[in-house]
Design a protein around this motif. Structure first.
Motif, PDB file in Angstrom:
ATOM      1  N   ARG A 161       0.850  -1.188   0.000  1.00 54.06           N
ATOM      2  CA  ARG A 161       0.000   0.000   0.000  1.00 54.06           C
ATOM      3  C   ARG A 161       0.884   1.235   0.000  1.00 54.06           C
ATOM      4  NH1 ARG A 161      -3.463  -0.301   5.220  1.00 54.06           N
ATOM      5  NH2 ARG A 161      -1.375  -0.773   5.886  1.00 54.06           N
ATOM      6  N   LEU A 162       0.475   2.234  -0.755  1.00 56.07           N
ATOM      7  CA  LEU A 162       1.171   3.511  -0.720  1.00 56.07           C
ATOM      8  C   LEU A 162       0.685   4.292   0.490  1.00 56.07           C
ATOM      9  CD1 LEU A 162       0.930   4.440  -4.505  1.00 56.07           C
ATOM     10  CD2 LEU A 162       2.925   3.579  -3.272  1.00 56.07           C
ATOM     11  N   GLY A 163       1.456   5.309   0.846  1.00 59.44           N
ATOM     12  CA  GLY A 163       1.088   6.131   1.991  1.00 59.44           C
ATOM     13  C   GLY A 163       1.537   5.474   3.280  1.00 59.44           C
ATOM     14  N   GLY A 164       0.805   5.692   4.325  1.00 59.13           N
ATOM     15  CA  GLY A 164       1.195   5.162   5.627  1.00 59.13           C
ATOM     16  C   GLY A 164       2.559   5.691   6.021  1.00 59.13           C
ATOM     17  N   ASN A 165       3.404   4.811   6.507  1.00 63.67           N
ATOM     18  CA  ASN A 165       4.749   5.211   6.938  1.00 63.67           C
ATOM     19  C   ASN A 165       5.830   4.855   5.936  1.00 63.67           C
ATOM     20  OD1 ASN A 165       3.840   6.253   9.388  1.00 63.67           O
ATOM     21  ND2 ASN A 165       3.856   4.232  10.330  1.00 63.67           N
ATOM     22  N   LEU A 166       5.457   4.291   4.790  1.00 66.98           N
ATOM     23  CA  LEU A 166       6.475   3.851   3.838  1.00 66.98           C
ATOM     24  C   LEU A 166       6.822   4.926   2.825  1.00 66.98           C
ATOM     25  CD1 LEU A 166       5.450   0.156   3.128  1.00 66.98           C
ATOM     26  CD2 LEU A 166       7.315   1.013   4.542  1.00 66.98           C
ATOM     27  N   PHE A 167       5.971   5.105   1.824  1.00 65.83           N
ATOM     28  CA  PHE A 167       6.249   6.060   0.766  1.00 65.83           C
ATOM     29  C   PHE A 167       5.028   6.251  -0.110  1.00 65.83           C
ATOM     30  CE2 PHE A 167       7.868   1.845  -0.289  1.00 65.83           C
ATOM     31  CZ  PHE A 167       7.075   1.518  -1.374  1.00 65.83           C
ATOM     32  N   ASP A 168       5.041   7.333  -0.876  1.00 72.55           N
ATOM     33  CA  ASP A 168       4.110   7.556  -1.973  1.00 72.55           C
ATOM     34  C   ASP A 168       4.927   7.353  -3.244  1.00 72.55           C
ATOM     35  OD1 ASP A 168       2.129   8.161  -0.157  1.00 72.55           O
ATOM     36  OD2 ASP A 168       2.062  10.296  -0.595  1.00 72.55           O
ATOM     37  N   VAL A 169       4.305   7.522  -4.406  1.00 73.43           N
ATOM     38  CA  VAL A 169       5.028   7.312  -5.652  1.00 73.43           C
ATOM     39  C   VAL A 169       4.681   8.415  -6.653  1.00 73.43           C
ATOM     40  CG1 VAL A 169       3.308   5.751  -6.667  1.00 73.43           C
ATOM     41  CG2 VAL A 169       5.668   5.575  -7.380  1.00 73.43           C
ATOM     42  N   VAL A 170       5.711   8.904  -7.341  1.00 76.80           N
ATOM     43  CA  VAL A 170       5.520   9.830  -8.458  1.00 76.80           C
ATOM     44  C   VAL A 170       5.736   9.010  -9.723  1.00 76.80           C
ATOM     45  CG1 VAL A 170       6.454  11.835  -9.678  1.00 76.80           C
ATOM     46  CG2 VAL A 170       6.188  11.895  -7.190  1.00 76.80           C
ATOM     47  N   ILE A 171       4.816   9.143 -10.677  1.00 77.45           N
ATOM     48  CA  ILE A 171       4.891   8.374 -11.919  1.00 77.45           C
ATOM     49  C   ILE A 171       5.174   9.329 -13.071  1.00 77.45           C
ATOM     50  CG2 ILE A 171       3.662   6.809 -13.468  1.00 77.45           C
ATOM     51  CD1 ILE A 171       1.889   6.073 -11.007  1.00 77.45           C
ATOM     52  N   THR A 172       6.194   8.975 -13.868  1.00 81.82           N
ATOM     53  CA  THR A 172       6.537   9.728 -15.076  1.00 81.82           C
ATOM     54  C   THR A 172       6.784   8.730 -16.203  1.00 81.82           C
ATOM     55  OG1 THR A 172       8.942   9.665 -14.745  1.00 81.82           O
ATOM     56  CG2 THR A 172       7.740  11.483 -13.703  1.00 81.82           C
ATOM     57  N   SER A 173       6.976   9.258 -17.400  1.00 88.64           N
ATOM     58  CA  SER A 173       7.411   8.382 -18.486  1.00 88.64           C
ATOM     59  C   SER A 173       8.833   7.922 -18.159  1.00 88.64           C
ATOM     60  CB  SER A 173       7.395   9.122 -19.821  1.00 88.64           C
ATOM     61  OG  SER A 173       8.498  10.003 -19.895  1.00 88.64           O
ATOM     62  N   SER A 174       9.335   6.975 -18.933  1.00 88.50           N
ATOM     63  CA  SER A 174      10.705   6.501 -18.703  1.00 88.50           C
ATOM     64  C   SER A 174      11.628   6.880 -19.861  1.00 88.50           C
ATOM     65  CB  SER A 174      10.719   4.981 -18.512  1.00 88.50           C
ATOM     66  OG  SER A 174      10.227   4.334 -19.679  1.00 88.50           O
ATOM     67  N   GLY A 175      11.224   7.878 -20.634  1.00 88.69           N
ATOM     68  CA  GLY A 175      12.013   8.291 -21.795  1.00 88.69           C
ATOM     69  C   GLY A 175      13.288   9.029 -21.438  1.00 88.69           C
ATOM     70  N   LEU A 176      13.909   9.572 -22.451  1.00 92.86           N
ATOM     71  CA  LEU A 176      15.188  10.258 -22.310  1.00 92.86           C
ATOM     72  C   LEU A 176      15.131  11.404 -21.298  1.00 92.86           C
ATOM     73  CD1 LEU A 176      18.120  10.591 -23.188  1.00 92.86           C
ATOM     74  CD2 LEU A 176      17.311  11.987 -25.104  1.00 92.86           C
ATOM     75  N   GLN A 177      14.064  12.211 -21.337  1.00 95.14           N
ATOM     76  CA  GLN A 177      13.951  13.329 -20.406  1.00 95.14           C
ATOM     77  C   GLN A 177      13.844  12.834 -18.959  1.00 95.14           C
ATOM     78  OE1 GLN A 177      11.752  12.826 -22.940  1.00 95.14           O
ATOM     79  NE2 GLN A 177      11.661  14.651 -24.226  1.00 95.14           N
ATOM     80  N   ALA A 221       1.855  19.518  -5.956  1.00 92.73           N
ATOM     81  CA  ALA A 221       1.138  20.467  -6.808  1.00 92.73           C
ATOM     82  C   ALA A 221       0.903  19.812  -8.165  1.00 92.73           C
ATOM     83  CB  ALA A 221       1.961  21.745  -6.968  1.00 92.73           C
ATOM     84  N   PRO A 222      -0.227  20.068  -8.804  1.00 95.01           N
ATOM     85  CA  PRO A 222      -0.478  19.481 -10.125  1.00 95.01           C
ATOM     86  C   PRO A 222       0.712  19.723 -11.061  1.00 95.01           C
ATOM     87  CG  PRO A 222      -2.421  20.622  -9.353  1.00 95.01           C
ATOM     88  CD  PRO A 222      -1.325  20.934  -8.377  1.00 95.01           C
ATOM     89  N   HIS A 223       1.059  18.687 -11.804  1.00 92.80           N
ATOM     90  CA  HIS A 223       2.220  18.751 -12.686  1.00 92.80           C
ATOM     91  C   HIS A 223       1.824  18.204 -14.049  1.00 92.80           C
ATOM     92  CE1 HIS A 223       6.306  18.361 -14.135  1.00 92.80           C
ATOM     93  NE2 HIS A 223       6.739  18.939 -13.025  1.00 92.80           N
ATOM     94  N   THR A 224       2.244  18.876 -15.104  1.00 95.29           N
ATOM     95  CA  THR A 224       1.852  18.438 -16.448  1.00 95.29           C
ATOM     96  C   THR A 224       2.571  17.178 -16.912  1.00 95.29           C
ATOM     97  OG1 THR A 224       3.485  19.925 -17.414  1.00 95.29           O
ATOM     98  CG2 THR A 224       1.225  20.766 -17.206  1.00 95.29           C
ATOM     99  N   HIS A 225       3.664  16.788 -16.233  1.00101.98           N
ATOM    100  CA  HIS A 225       4.443  15.637 -16.697  1.00101.98           C
ATOM    101  C   HIS A 225       4.604  14.529 -15.663  1.00101.98           C
ATOM    102  CE1 HIS A 225       5.367  18.777 -19.572  1.00101.98           C
ATOM    103  NE2 HIS A 225       5.540  17.779 -20.424  1.00101.98           N
ATOM    104  N   ALA A 226       3.873  14.625 -14.550  1.00102.85           N
ATOM    105  CA  ALA A 226       4.002  13.615 -13.503  1.00102.85           C
ATOM    106  C   ALA A 226       2.728  13.560 -12.666  1.00102.85           C
ATOM    107  CB  ALA A 226       5.189  13.945 -12.609  1.00102.85           C
ATOM    108  N   VAL A 227       2.511  12.403 -12.053  1.00101.39           N
ATOM    109  CA  VAL A 227       1.380  12.196 -11.149  1.00101.39           C
ATOM    110  C   VAL A 227       1.941  11.614  -9.858  1.00101.39           C
ATOM    111  CG1 VAL A 227      -0.716  10.847 -10.772  1.00101.39           C
ATOM    112  CG2 VAL A 227      -0.227  11.773 -13.039  1.00101.39           C
ATOM    113  N   CYS A 228       1.432  12.092  -8.724  1.00103.50           N
ATOM    114  CA  CYS A 228       1.850  11.552  -7.432  1.00103.50           C
ATOM    115  C   CYS A 228       0.659  10.835  -6.803  1.00103.50           C
ATOM    116  CB  CYS A 228       2.339  12.678  -6.519  1.00103.50           C
ATOM    117  SG  CYS A 228       3.045  12.087  -4.958  1.00103.50           S
ATOM    118  N   LEU A 229       0.865   9.585  -6.413  1.00100.26           N
ATOM    119  CA  LEU A 229      -0.193   8.777  -5.798  1.00100.26           C
ATOM    120  C   LEU A 229       0.226   8.322  -4.402  1.00100.26           C
ATOM    121  CD1 LEU A 229      -1.165   6.407  -8.765  1.00100.26           C
ATOM    122  CD2 LEU A 229      -2.328   8.503  -8.039  1.00100.26           C
TER     123      LEU A 229
END
Length: 184
Positions: A58-74, A114-122
């Motif tokens: 599970r995300l959150g709690g005492n472990l961590f959250d996750v930011v998701i992006t593409s895996s490309g060159l940038q 904060a909302p980001h055009t190239h990433a999502v945080c869950l």
């Protein structure tokens, strides 16, 4: 000063009665404290990952959250930026099948991201499957930057790096479709 035994005797309360009352107020002997169940789950999860098994957490709690992006060159350039900022980037998982990077960030980050055009945080209530700690190459998800017990990826510098490097394609549409969520 009167000794405790004398006070108990004077009030008609015996030591056995006090002990019985303490035992009853403690609850069932085999019922773990509420926070111990979470701790046990975390320990089982970490042991499974260490034992070469992929493990869903599970995300959150005492472990961590996750930011998701593409895996490309940038996005890989953002990993290099984080390497230089952190002296070795915190944990990042690459998912070659979906073309995503999962950046493990401090717990609670999803509520402050904060909302980001190239990433999502869950965060909670979502889950992620952690690959075995020994998986460091494709074809399935693997540790692009291994998990270390002493660090996660800091969200401020990550947010800035992603803003500058703009990894494409963005994960928003895929996440909305796959998870049925509206990312923030």
């Amino acid at each position: 000063m009167t000794a405790p035994a004398t006070v108990a005797q004077a009030s008609g309360v015996t030591g056995a009665a006090v002990m019985s009352q303490l035992i009853e107020s403690a609850g069932p002997a085999r019922e773990p404290a509420a926070d111990m169940a979470d701790l046990a789950e975390v320990i089982r999860t970490l042991l499974a990952v260490e034992a070469l098994r992929d493990t869903r957490v599970r995300l959150g709690g005492n472990l961590f959250d996750v930011v998701i992006t593409s895996s490309g060159l940038q996005a890989r350039s953002a990993v290099a930026v984080m390497d230089s900022i952190q002296g070795g980037c915190g944990p990042v998982i690459e998912d070659p099948e979906n073309g995503w990077l999962y950046w493990l960030v401090p717990p609670g980050s999803s509520s402050r991201w904060a909302p980001h055009t190239h990433a999502v945080c869950l965060g909670a209530p979502h889950t992620i499957t952690l690959p075995s700690l020994h998986r460091t190459a494709p074809p399935s998800p693997y540790w692009l930057r291994p998990s270390a017990s002493d660090r996660l990826v800091p969200t401020g510098p990550l947010w800035e790096a992603l803003t500058q490097l703009r990894p494409e394609p963005t994960p928003h549409a895929d996440l909305t479709h796959q998870l049925g969520i509206t990312p923030h």
